[in-house]
Scaffold this motif. Structure first.
Motif, PDB file in Angstrom:
ATOM      1  N   VAL A   1      15.129   6.447   2.810  1.00 25.23           N
ATOM      2  CA  VAL A   1      13.950   5.695   2.646  1.00 25.23           C
ATOM      3  C   VAL A   1      14.351   4.173   1.894  1.00 25.23           C
ATOM      4  O   VAL A   1      14.574   4.059   0.974  1.00 25.23           O
ATOM      5  N   GLN A   2      13.872   2.870   2.922  1.00 22.07           N
ATOM      6  CA  GLN A   2      13.910   1.629   1.526  1.00 22.07           C
ATOM      7  C   GLN A   2      12.718   1.453   0.909  1.00 22.07           C
ATOM      8  O   GLN A   2      11.627   1.907   2.183  1.00 22.07           O
ATOM      9  N   LEU A   3      12.605   0.915   0.363  1.00 25.64           N
ATOM     10  CA  LEU A   3      11.535   0.321  -0.073  1.00 25.64           C
ATOM     11  C   LEU A   3      11.349  -1.081  -0.839  1.00 25.64           C
ATOM     12  O   LEU A   3      13.141  -1.628  -1.081  1.00 25.64           O
ATOM     13  N   ALA A   4      10.510  -1.721  -0.939  1.00 21.91           N
ATOM     14  CA  ALA A   4      10.589  -3.398  -0.710  1.00 21.91           C
ATOM     15  C   ALA A   4       9.617  -3.146  -1.793  1.00 21.91           C
ATOM     16  O   ALA A   4       8.151  -3.537  -1.568  1.00 21.91           O
ATOM     17  N   GLU A   5       9.510  -3.685  -2.529  1.00 20.48           N
ATOM     18  CA  GLU A   5       8.387  -4.308  -3.996  1.00 20.48           C
ATOM     19  C   GLU A   5       7.908  -5.354  -3.860  1.00 20.48           C
ATOM     20  O   GLU A   5       8.577  -6.193  -4.208  1.00 20.48           O
ATOM     21  N   SER A   6       6.596  -5.977  -4.405  1.00 17.47           N
ATOM     22  CA  SER A   6       5.766  -7.058  -4.230  1.00 17.47           C
ATOM     23  C   SER A   6       5.348  -7.199  -5.695  1.00 17.47           C
ATOM     24  O   SER A   6       4.605  -5.829  -5.778  1.00 17.47           O
ATOM     25  N   GLY A   7       4.768  -8.466  -6.056  1.00 12.55           N
ATOM     26  CA  GLY A   7       3.499  -8.713  -6.861  1.00 12.55           C
ATOM     27  C   GLY A   7       3.869  -8.822  -8.427  1.00 12.55           C
ATOM     28  O   GLY A   7       2.951  -8.028  -9.019  1.00 12.55           O
ATOM     29  N   GLY A   8       5.555  -8.624  -9.130  1.00  9.59           N
ATOM     30  CA  GLY A   8       4.848  -8.776  -9.728  1.00  9.59           C
ATOM     31  C   GLY A   8       5.200 -10.171 -10.243  1.00  9.59           C
ATOM     32  O   GLY A   8       4.805 -11.129 -10.071  1.00  9.59           O
ATOM     33  N   GLY A   9       5.142 -10.505 -11.558  1.00  7.08           N
ATOM     34  CA  GLY A   9       5.533 -11.846 -11.949  1.00  7.08           C
ATOM     35  C   GLY A   9       4.658 -11.979 -14.080  1.00  7.08           C
ATOM     36  O   GLY A   9       4.784 -11.396 -14.899  1.00  7.08           O
ATOM     37  N   LEU A  10       4.252 -12.939 -14.607  1.00  2.91           N
ATOM     38  CA  LEU A  10       3.731 -12.933 -15.516  1.00  2.91           C
ATOM     39  C   LEU A  10       2.309 -13.036 -15.393  1.00  2.91           C
ATOM     40  O   LEU A  10       1.498 -13.669 -14.753  1.00  2.91           O
ATOM     41  N   VAL A  11       1.700 -11.973 -16.847  1.00 11.37           N
ATOM     42  CA  VAL A  11       0.234 -12.788 -17.390  1.00 11.37           C
ATOM     43  C   VAL A  11      -0.151 -12.529 -18.559  1.00 11.37           C
ATOM     44  O   VAL A  11       1.068 -12.242 -19.456  1.00 11.37           O
ATOM     45  N   GLN A  12      -1.682 -12.651 -18.518  1.00 10.67           N
ATOM     46  CA  GLN A  12      -1.088 -13.183 -20.427  1.00 10.67           C
ATOM     47  C   GLN A  12      -1.849 -11.280 -21.113  1.00 10.67           C
ATOM     48  O   GLN A  12      -2.344 -10.994 -20.014  1.00 10.67           O
ATOM     49  N   ALA A  13      -1.779 -11.230 -21.667  1.00 13.85           N
ATOM     50  CA  ALA A  13      -1.800  -9.724 -22.834  1.00 13.85           C
ATOM     51  C   ALA A  13      -3.577  -9.500 -22.557  1.00 13.85           C
ATOM     52  O   ALA A  13      -4.336 -10.523 -22.178  1.00 13.85           O
ATOM     53  N   GLY A  14      -3.865  -8.329 -21.445  1.00  6.94           N
ATOM     54  CA  GLY A  14      -5.538  -7.837 -21.158  1.00  6.94           C
ATOM     55  C   GLY A  14      -5.539  -8.667 -19.611  1.00  6.94           C
ATOM     56  O   GLY A  14      -6.407  -8.121 -19.024  1.00  6.94           O
ATOM     57  N   GLY A  15      -4.391  -9.103 -19.401  1.00  8.94           N
ATOM     58  CA  GLY A  15      -5.008  -9.099 -17.470  1.00  8.94           C
ATOM     59  C   GLY A  15      -4.080  -8.429 -17.378  1.00  8.94           C
ATOM     60  O   GLY A  15      -3.829  -7.518 -17.144  1.00  8.94           O
ATOM     61  N   SER A  16      -4.037  -8.526 -15.409  1.00  4.58           N
ATOM     62  CA  SER A  16      -4.064  -7.596 -14.436  1.00  4.58           C
ATOM     63  C   SER A  16      -2.795  -8.091 -13.805  1.00  4.58           C
ATOM     64  O   SER A  16      -3.114  -9.357 -13.431  1.00  4.58           O
ATOM     65  N   LEU A  17      -2.306  -7.416 -12.567  1.00  4.14           N
ATOM     66  CA  LEU A  17      -1.617  -7.490 -12.020  1.00  4.14           C
ATOM     67  C   LEU A  17      -0.802  -5.999 -11.468  1.00  4.14           C
ATOM     68  O   LEU A  17      -1.756  -5.273 -11.083  1.00  4.14           O
ATOM     69  N   ARG A  18      -1.240  -6.437 -10.017  1.00  8.53           N
ATOM     70  CA  ARG A  18      -0.757  -5.605  -8.569  1.00  8.53           C
ATOM     71  C   ARG A  18       0.246  -5.838  -8.046  1.00  8.53           C
ATOM     72  O   ARG A  18       0.889  -6.507  -7.628  1.00  8.53           O
ATOM     73  N   LEU A  19       0.870  -4.533  -7.880  1.00  8.00           N
ATOM     74  CA  LEU A  19       2.848  -4.318  -7.781  1.00  8.00           C
ATOM     75  C   LEU A  19       2.166  -3.768  -6.159  1.00  8.00           C
ATOM     76  O   LEU A  19       0.967  -2.485  -6.268  1.00  8.00           O
ATOM     77  N   SER A  20       3.217  -3.778  -5.208  1.00  6.81           N
ATOM     78  CA  SER A  20       2.466  -3.302  -4.005  1.00  6.81           C
ATOM     79  C   SER A  20       4.604  -2.329  -3.422  1.00  6.81           C
ATOM     80  O   SER A  20       5.325  -3.440  -3.504  1.00  6.81           O
ATOM     81  N   CYS A  21       4.335  -1.593  -2.903  1.00  4.91           N
ATOM     82  CA  CYS A  21       5.304  -0.762  -2.670  1.00  4.91           C
ATOM     83  C   CYS A  21       5.860  -0.753  -0.718  1.00  4.91           C
ATOM     84  O   CYS A  21       5.031   0.301  -0.863  1.00  4.91           O
ATOM     85  N   ALA A  22       6.324  -0.985  -0.016  1.00  5.08           N
ATOM     86  CA  ALA A  22       6.573  -0.979   1.056  1.00  5.08           C
ATOM     87  C   ALA A  22       7.517   0.647   1.360  1.00  5.08           C
ATOM     88  O   ALA A  22       8.383   0.021   1.199  1.00  5.08           O
ATOM     89  N   ALA A  23       7.419   1.278   2.379  1.00  8.79           N
ATOM     90  CA  ALA A  23       8.418   2.119   2.451  1.00  8.79           C
ATOM     91  C   ALA A  23       8.427   2.015   4.123  1.00  8.79           C
ATOM     92  O   ALA A  23       8.076   1.784   4.819  1.00  8.79           O
TER      93      ALA A  23
END
Length: 131
Positions: A1-23
């Motif tokens: 199974v091949q996986l590809a992530e995206s959505g990382g980055g820099l955020v301030q404490a208390g902030g939000s991020l959304r990661l995605s992974c496609a299989a």
């Protein structure tokens, strides 16, 4: 199974991020998926997983109540919504996929075999939290 992530980055404490992974690829009947992270100099930590057959979800205590895992069955994609990010959350976040549920959920709950080799493992995406 091949996986590809995206959505990382820099955020301030208390902030939000959304990661995605496609299989893609593979011939598994079920593709159970989860998220792991590894801080610099730290060990790999399972943080969330979701069962492809019945939708069961498990979280590590360290992220319970702040992170939410979800999946889009049609697109074979899993997401990790990370809210209220804290200084202890930075690291490389990896997506994992496996035909077996047991090893995946055991690692998220902190009782699994840390040498287990998954059917699929992503390249990782960096998450950085500034204070």
């Amino acid at each position: 199974v091949q996986l590809a992530e995206s959505g990382g980055g820099l955020v301030q404490a208390g902030g939000s991020l959304r990661l995605s992974c496609a299989a893609s690829g593979g011939d598994l009947i079920y593709v159970h998926m989860g998220w792991f992270r590894q801080a610099p100099g730290g060990v790999r930590e399972g943080i969330a997983c979701i069962n492809d057959e019945d939708g069961r979800i498990a979280y590590a205590e360290s992220v319970q109540g702040r992170f939410t895992i979800s999946k889009d069955n049609g697109a074979k994609r899993v997401y990790l919504q990370m809210d209220n990010l804290q200084p202890e959350d930075p690291g490389v976040y990896y997506c994992a996929a496996d035909g077996a549920w047991g090893p995946l959920v055991d690692l998220v709950l902190g009782v699994g075999n840390t040498n287990y080799r998954f059917d699929g493992w992503g390249q990782g995406t960096q998450v950085t939290v500034s204070s």
